[in-house]
Design an enzyme around this catalytic site. Structure first.
Site, short mmCIF file in Angstrom:
data_model
loop_
_atom_site.label_atom_id
_atom_site.label_comp_id
_atom_site.label_asym_id
_atom_site.label_seq_id
_atom_site.Cartn_x
_atom_site.Cartn_y
_atom_site.Cartn_z
N CYS A 96 34.65 39.11 39.10
CA CYS A 96 34.82 40.43 39.70
C CYS A 96 35.45 40.21 41.06
O CYS A 96 35.88 39.10 41.38
CB CYS A 96 33.49 41.19 39.79
SG CYS A 96 32.29 40.52 40.94
N ARG A 118 28.87 42.56 40.19
CA ARG A 118 29.07 42.69 38.75
C ARG A 118 29.14 41.35 38.02
O ARG A 118 28.51 41.18 36.97
CB ARG A 118 30.33 43.50 38.45
CG ARG A 118 30.23 44.94 38.92
CD ARG A 118 31.55 45.66 38.83
NE ARG A 118 32.52 45.07 39.76
CZ ARG A 118 33.80 45.33 39.77
NH1 ARG A 118 34.31 46.17 38.89
NH2 ARG A 118 34.60 44.78 40.67
N ASP A 122 32.18 49.39 40.13
CA ASP A 122 31.71 48.47 41.15
C ASP A 122 30.61 49.12 41.98
O ASP A 122 30.86 50.07 42.74
CB ASP A 122 32.87 48.07 42.07
CG ASP A 122 32.54 46.92 42.99
OD1 ASP A 122 31.33 46.64 43.19
OD2 ASP A 122 33.48 46.30 43.51
#
Length: 192
Positions: free
Chosen positions: A47, A53, A162
């Site tokens: 990520c 994440r 996100d």
């Protein structure tokens, strides 16, 4: 889902027709049983900063493979596409959500993906389009077709939001769990 076509030259199976038209090779696997050995799979989740994440996906996937009795078959790690958070531990919101869901995690330090990672890992799983663009640049166009969006495995060509921006670790967890379950299923599904 289409019937995989076996490529005996490298014991790979072509399947997983993704909604965006890109078909990825899936390793020829069978469900873990005492009479069947599975080939080791190396997965890298990425990520933006490697604190929300991708770390969540790393620990969720490790938990899933542990519960499935497949921990010895998988190598799972995570990395960042950007340098913003290099050296930072997992975000407190990710840790809180993992704790709430009973998913074990360990202290870690965010790191950036390297060219050695591209050579080492079978799959590099991204969380969003920005990550995919970064991977295209960092891998010189992904010549080995190792990159994919996590939710593509669940048949959903969309991004994992996100939580750094949304603050919603619950929604991120739900997406990560859905994607990781589908990824594990695709990697352990017997070839036809």
């Amino acid at each position: 889902m289409s019937v995989p076509e076996k490529d005996t030259s490298c014991n790979r199976v072509s399947s997983l027709p993704f909604p965006h038209g890109k078909s990825h090779a899936i390793m020829n696997q069978t469900s873990k049983r005492k009479d069947h050995a599975m080939k080791k799979q190396k997965l890298l989740f990425v990520c933006h900063g490697n604190i929300c994440r991708s770390t969540m996906a790393e620990f969720v996937m490790k938990d899933l493979v542990q519960k499935a009795g497949l921990a010895d078959v998988f190598t799972i790690d995570s990395a960042a596409c950007r340098r913003d958070e290099i050296g930072s531990d997992t975000h407190w919101g990710t840790k809180q959500k993992l704790r709430e869901m009973g998913v074990p995690f360990t202290p870690r330090h965010a790191r950036q993906i390297t060219s050695a990672d591209y050579a080492k890992y079978d799959w590099i799983i991204a969380m969003d389009g920005e990550n995919m663009r970064d991977l295209q640049r960092l891998t010189h166009g992904d010549p080995a077709h190792k990159t994919a969006l996590l939710l593509d495995f669940a048949g959903e060509h969309r991004e994992v939001a996100d939580p750094w921006y949304t603050g919603n670790f619950d929604a991120t967890y739900d997406d990560v769990l859905k994607g990781c379950r589908a990824l594990l299923s695709s990697l352990t599904k017997p070839a036809r």
